[in-house]
Design a protein around this motif. Structure first.
Motif, PDB file in Angstrom:
ATOM      1  N   VAL A 179       3.499   9.027 -10.716  1.00  0.00           N
ATOM      2  CA  VAL A 179       4.363   8.020 -11.643  1.00  0.00           C
ATOM      3  C   VAL A 179       3.537   6.834 -11.891  1.00  0.00           C
ATOM      4  CG1 VAL A 179       6.497   9.079 -10.804  1.00  0.00           C
ATOM      5  CG2 VAL A 179       5.609   7.243  -9.628  1.00  0.00           C
ATOM      6  N   PRO A 180       3.815   5.978 -12.959  1.00  0.00           N
ATOM      7  CA  PRO A 180       2.870   4.906 -13.241  1.00  0.00           C
ATOM      8  C   PRO A 180       2.916   3.750 -12.125  1.00  0.00           C
ATOM      9  CG  PRO A 180       4.375   5.684 -15.102  1.00  0.00           C
ATOM     10  CD  PRO A 180       4.808   6.270 -13.953  1.00  0.00           C
ATOM     11  N   GLU A 181       1.974   2.956 -11.729  1.00  0.00           N
ATOM     12  CA  GLU A 181       2.092   2.025 -10.991  1.00  0.00           C
ATOM     13  C   GLU A 181       3.092   1.011 -11.176  1.00  0.00           C
ATOM     14  OE1 GLU A 181       1.023  -1.479 -11.247  1.00  0.00           O
ATOM     15  OE2 GLU A 181       0.416  -1.347 -13.156  1.00  0.00           O
ATOM     16  N   GLY A 182       3.830   0.346 -10.191  1.00  0.00           N
ATOM     17  CA  GLY A 182       4.952  -0.295 -10.367  1.00  0.00           C
ATOM     18  C   GLY A 182       6.203   0.325 -10.530  1.00  0.00           C
ATOM     19  N   THR A 183       6.383   1.629 -10.368  1.00  0.00           N
ATOM     20  CA  THR A 183       7.423   2.399 -10.549  1.00  0.00           C
ATOM     21  C   THR A 183       8.355   2.291  -9.391  1.00  0.00           C
ATOM     22  OG1 THR A 183       6.461   3.837 -12.021  1.00  0.00           O
ATOM     23  CG2 THR A 183       8.553   4.713 -10.879  1.00  0.00           C
ATOM     24  N   MET A 184       7.654   2.124  -7.983  1.00  0.00           N
ATOM     25  CA  MET A 184       8.385   1.938  -6.716  1.00  0.00           C
ATOM     26  C   MET A 184       8.196   0.623  -6.075  1.00  0.00           C
ATOM     27  SD  MET A 184       9.213   5.202  -6.585  1.00  0.00           S
ATOM     28  CE  MET A 184       9.993   5.176  -4.960  1.00  0.00           C
ATOM     29  N   LYS A 185       8.095  -0.379  -7.053  1.00  0.00           N
ATOM     30  CA  LYS A 185       7.943  -1.805  -6.519  1.00  0.00           C
ATOM     31  C   LYS A 185       9.080  -2.090  -6.009  1.00  0.00           C
ATOM     32  CE  LYS A 185       6.167  -6.356  -7.892  1.00  0.00           C
ATOM     33  NZ  LYS A 185       5.488  -7.208  -8.977  1.00  0.00           N
ATOM     34  N   GLY A 186       9.114  -2.777  -4.850  1.00  0.00           N
ATOM     35  CA  GLY A 186      10.427  -3.306  -4.338  1.00  0.00           C
ATOM     36  C   GLY A 186      11.486  -2.083  -3.698  1.00  0.00           C
ATOM     37  N   LYS A 187      10.825  -0.934  -3.621  1.00  0.00           N
ATOM     38  CA  LYS A 187      11.776   0.044  -3.161  1.00  0.00           C
ATOM     39  C   LYS A 187      11.252   0.973  -1.633  1.00  0.00           C
ATOM     40  CE  LYS A 187      13.168   1.477  -7.949  1.00  0.00           C
ATOM     41  NZ  LYS A 187      13.026   2.300  -9.065  1.00  0.00           N
ATOM     42  N   PRO A 188      11.264  -0.132  -0.760  1.00  0.00           N
ATOM     43  CA  PRO A 188      10.851   0.187   0.385  1.00  0.00           C
ATOM     44  C   PRO A 188      11.564   1.600   1.044  1.00  0.00           C
ATOM     45  CG  PRO A 188      12.330  -1.592   0.825  1.00  0.00           C
ATOM     46  CD  PRO A 188      11.907  -1.313  -0.386  1.00  0.00           C
ATOM     47  N   GLY A 189      10.809   2.465   1.576  1.00  0.00           N
ATOM     48  CA  GLY A 189      11.551   3.558   2.266  1.00  0.00           C
ATOM     49  C   GLY A 189      10.403   4.284   3.232  1.00  0.00           C
ATOM     50  N   GLU A 190      11.154   5.490   3.849  1.00  0.00           N
ATOM     51  CA  GLU A 190      10.404   6.421   4.824  1.00  0.00           C
ATOM     52  C   GLU A 190      10.522   7.634   4.424  1.00  0.00           C
ATOM     53  OE1 GLU A 190       9.221   4.945   7.392  1.00  0.00           O
ATOM     54  OE2 GLU A 190      10.123   2.964   6.956  1.00  0.00           O
ATOM     55  N   LEU A 191       9.270   8.332   4.962  1.00  0.00           N
ATOM     56  CA  LEU A 191       9.090   9.760   4.582  1.00  0.00           C
ATOM     57  C   LEU A 191      10.016  10.459   5.725  1.00  0.00           C
ATOM     58  CD1 LEU A 191       7.545  11.810   3.054  1.00  0.00           C
ATOM     59  CD2 LEU A 191       5.753  12.135   4.845  1.00  0.00           C
ATOM     60  N   ALA A 223       0.729  -1.185  -0.053  1.00  0.00           N
ATOM     61  CA  ALA A 223      -0.072   0.121  -0.166  1.00  0.00           C
ATOM     62  C   ALA A 223       1.032   1.121  -0.065  1.00  0.00           C
ATOM     63  CB  ALA A 223      -1.035  -0.092   1.212  1.00  0.00           C
ATOM     64  N   ARG A 224       1.950   1.242   0.827  1.00  0.00           N
ATOM     65  CA  ARG A 224       2.782   2.235   0.707  1.00  0.00           C
ATOM     66  C   ARG A 224       3.426   2.932  -0.525  1.00  0.00           C
ATOM     67  NH1 ARG A 224       7.133   4.176   5.626  1.00  0.00           N
ATOM     68  NH2 ARG A 224       4.835   4.694   6.439  1.00  0.00           N
ATOM     69  N   GLU A 225       4.026   1.579  -1.071  1.00  0.00           N
ATOM     70  CA  GLU A 225       4.627   1.853  -2.504  1.00  0.00           C
ATOM     71  C   GLU A 225       3.742   2.312  -3.495  1.00  0.00           C
ATOM     72  OE1 GLU A 225       6.015  -2.068  -3.715  1.00  0.00           O
ATOM     73  OE2 GLU A 225       7.672  -1.907  -2.124  1.00  0.00           O
ATOM     74  N   ARG A 226       2.359   1.777  -3.567  1.00  0.00           N
ATOM     75  CA  ARG A 226       1.427   2.485  -4.466  1.00  0.00           C
ATOM     76  C   ARG A 226       1.069   3.896  -4.058  1.00  0.00           C
ATOM     77  NH1 ARG A 226      -1.661  -3.298  -4.963  1.00  0.00           N
ATOM     78  NH2 ARG A 226      -0.454  -4.225  -6.521  1.00  0.00           N
ATOM     79  N   LEU A 227       0.899   4.121  -2.725  1.00  0.00           N
ATOM     80  CA  LEU A 227       0.637   5.400  -2.210  1.00  0.00           C
ATOM     81  C   LEU A 227       1.782   6.238  -2.797  1.00  0.00           C
ATOM     82  CD1 LEU A 227      -0.904   7.589  -0.425  1.00  0.00           C
ATOM     83  CD2 LEU A 227       0.361   6.916   1.444  1.00  0.00           C
ATOM     84  N   VAL A 228       3.054   5.869  -2.514  1.00  0.00           N
ATOM     85  CA  VAL A 228       4.079   6.906  -3.186  1.00  0.00           C
ATOM     86  C   VAL A 228       3.951   7.203  -4.586  1.00  0.00           C
ATOM     87  CG1 VAL A 228       6.690   7.074  -3.575  1.00  0.00           C
ATOM     88  CG2 VAL A 228       5.629   6.107  -1.169  1.00  0.00           C
ATOM     89  N   GLU A 229       3.420   6.320  -5.423  1.00  0.00           N
ATOM     90  CA  GLU A 229       3.341   6.413  -6.806  1.00  0.00           C
ATOM     91  C   GLU A 229       2.086   7.420  -7.203  1.00  0.00           C
ATOM     92  OE1 GLU A 229       4.809   1.730  -7.731  1.00  0.00           O
ATOM     93  OE2 GLU A 229       2.742   2.227  -7.724  1.00  0.00           O
ATOM     94  N   VAL A 230       1.188   7.380  -6.318  1.00  0.00           N
ATOM     95  CA  VAL A 230       0.235   8.388  -6.663  1.00  0.00           C
ATOM     96  C   VAL A 230       0.680   9.573  -6.236  1.00  0.00           C
ATOM     97  CG1 VAL A 230      -2.080   9.190  -5.483  1.00  0.00           C
ATOM     98  CG2 VAL A 230      -1.768   6.738  -6.125  1.00  0.00           C
ATOM     99  N   LEU A 231       1.367   9.901  -5.127  1.00  0.00           N
ATOM    100  CA  LEU A 231       1.964  11.302  -4.649  1.00  0.00           C
ATOM    101  C   LEU A 231       2.698  11.612  -5.511  1.00  0.00           C
ATOM    102  CD1 LEU A 231       2.074  10.378  -0.694  1.00  0.00           C
ATOM    103  CD2 LEU A 231       0.478  11.766  -1.982  1.00  0.00           C
ATOM    104  N   MET A 232       3.654  10.906  -6.304  1.00  0.00           N
ATOM    105  CA  MET A 232       4.761  11.167  -6.971  1.00  0.00           C
ATOM    106  C   MET A 232       4.265  11.302  -8.450  1.00  0.00           C
ATOM    107  SD  MET A 232       7.984   9.397  -5.410  1.00  0.00           S
ATOM    108  CE  MET A 232       8.883   9.803  -6.833  1.00  0.00           C
TER     109      MET A 232
END
Length: 457
Positions: A356-368, A345-354
């Motif tokens: 960018v297409p879905e899947g762009t942040m897949k496998g790139k866990p991070g923190e705000l 959910a967080r990866e897809r949320l980051v994609e929405v906020l940035m």
């Protein structure tokens, strides 16, 4: 209208709009510039150098009356050719102590770029005297004259350095700082060449106008430097027009035009102008597509939860809805991150906020992470993959030239400009609905502004 969101960037200024937009900063509001009534051609021409919705307004105005606008554009579009001797004469004028002399040379070279006739290393080898050298560096770095504060690079010695392992790659270097020095004419575009961006938009307008006079202007533009972006755009426009002449006319393709409306100028400008030619059908279509930007915090949280689903039928509609009804409309950025801890959910949320297409942040866990700047800024940081900026403020989203913050908002803004241009009661009714959205969201502000413009006519 412009590519990654940098740009339009993207996209010569002949009226008072010049000072406001030269640095590529915040929006230029029409009421600051047009107290009421119809846009002049000069204002529309300057609008092509601005941000949305000014670009869309300028496009519609310049396509409105070909008998008036084609000669106007023909007088301002010049093929990108210049002799080395003229470049050297203008560079000599750059060193003048008289502001009028060097300003005139700077403005001309902003359009007729020195690299059209003389390669970058030769330019830097030949121009050694100050202040001509630093003024030349500013020009080659894409700085607009009206956006400068004081003498460019005053007191600095700027040198050109060759980048290792990059054929034709250079950096300017001064005071332990370096920045890209573009050597290839073919790569000059976007924010580097705002005048060329303006010319490119005008070329697309002329293509849609399609009169013999418009074709004549395009044919002249096509004789410029073969690697310059406006030259290539003019040639491509002529090729498309020739191909279209041999094919039967297409039926109204409203869905396609709507899908193209958020994209870069070669796609979006034709779509906007085609929709303007069928105003009744466009208004009827937009009535079902335009929605005011309001959403509750509860709805945001429910949709964000759905982002974590493995079922595409669940998460994809949530992703699409949040791409338009941005979570920041109802929940502060830091709060929505605190509440969204499930990785998918967080990866897809980051994609929405940035945006960018879905899947762009897949496998790139991070923190705000919040910066220590004032006002604060946020980065989504991953130890393994780096960091990406995330804008916290609704008011800042979509305040640049083309698309990158919220491409669906860009489309809505362009559609609002079209509705204002059409100006029928039905079109005004859609604008009134859109004006009821989040007060700081750009589509809401544009709807409010369009209503004022319609009311002033």
């Amino acid at each position: 209208m412009r590519g990654t969101k940098t740009q339009r960037g993207r996209w010569g200024v002949s009226c008072c709009l010049a000072v406001a937009i030269a640095g590529g900063g915040g929006r230029v509001w029409a009421e600051e510039r047009v107290p009421g009534g119809k846009m002049t051609l000069d204002e529309a021409w300057a609008g092509l150098m601005g941000v949305e919705p000014e670009v869309a307004r300028g496009v519609l105005r310049l396509a409105e009356d070909p008998a008036e606008s084609v000669p106007f554009l023909g007088a301002r579009l010049q093929p990108l050719t210049i002799e080395a001797s003229e470049v050297r004469a203008l560079i000599k004028d750059l060193g003048s102590e008289d502001d009028g002399t060097w300003h005139a040379a700077y403005e001309k070279l902003t359009y007729f770029d020195p690299r059209l006739a003389i390669d970058l290393p030769t330019l830097m080898d030949e121009v050694t005297d100050q202040p001509a050298r630093n003024r030349l560096v500013a020009l080659l770095s894409g700085q607009e004259l009206s956006g400068m504060k004081g003498e460019p690079y005053e007191g600095q010695e700027v040198v050109l350095r060759t980048l290792k392992g990059d054929e034709g790659g250079y950096n300017f270097y001064s005071n332990r700082m370096s920045w890209w020095a573009e050597s290839k004419v073919s790569r000059l575009k976007g924010s580097q060449k705002r005048r060329w961006m303006q010319a490119g938009d005008a070329i697309l307008i002329l293509e849609q106008v399609g009169t013999p006079e418009a074709v004549g202007v395009l044919q002249e533009m096509a004789t410029g430097h073969p690697e310059a972006e406006p030259t290539k755009l003019a040639k491509e426009a002529l090729e498309r027009m020739a191909a279209a002449a041999t094919q039967p006319s297409a039926a109204v393709e409203m869905e396609k035009w709507w899908g193209d409306l958020w994209k870069a100028p070669p796609v979006a400008i034709p779509a906007l102008l085609k929709m303007s030619r069928v105003p009744e059908k466009s208004v009827a279509f937009l009535k079902g597509e335009m929605h005011p930007l309001t959403i509750s915090a509860d709805d945001v949280r429910a949709l964000t939860k759905d982002l974590g689903s493995e079922d595409e039928a669940v998460w994809k509609p949530a992703f699409e809805k949040l791409s338009y009804y941005d979570p920041r409309l109802a929940v502060p950025l830091s709060q929505i991150f605190l509440e969204t801890y499930e990785p998918l959910a967080r990866e897809r949320l980051v994609e929405v906020l940035m945006d960018v297409p879905e899947g762009t942040m897949k496998g790139k866990p991070g923190e705000l992470r919040q910066t220590e700047t004032s006002p604060p800024y946020y980065n989504y940081s991953s130890r393994e993959f780096g960091s990406w900026g995330v804008e916290p403020s609704v008011a800042v989203l979509n305040t640049r030239r083309w698309g990158g913050d919220k491409h669906l908002w860009t489309r809505a803004e362009r559609a609002e400009v079209l509705l204002g241009w059409i100006g029928t009661p039905e079109a005004v009714g859609i604008l009134k609905e859109m004006a009821g959205g989040h007060a700081e969201a750009m589509p809401t502000k544009v709807a409010v502004e369009e209503l004022k413009r319609v009311g002033s006519r």
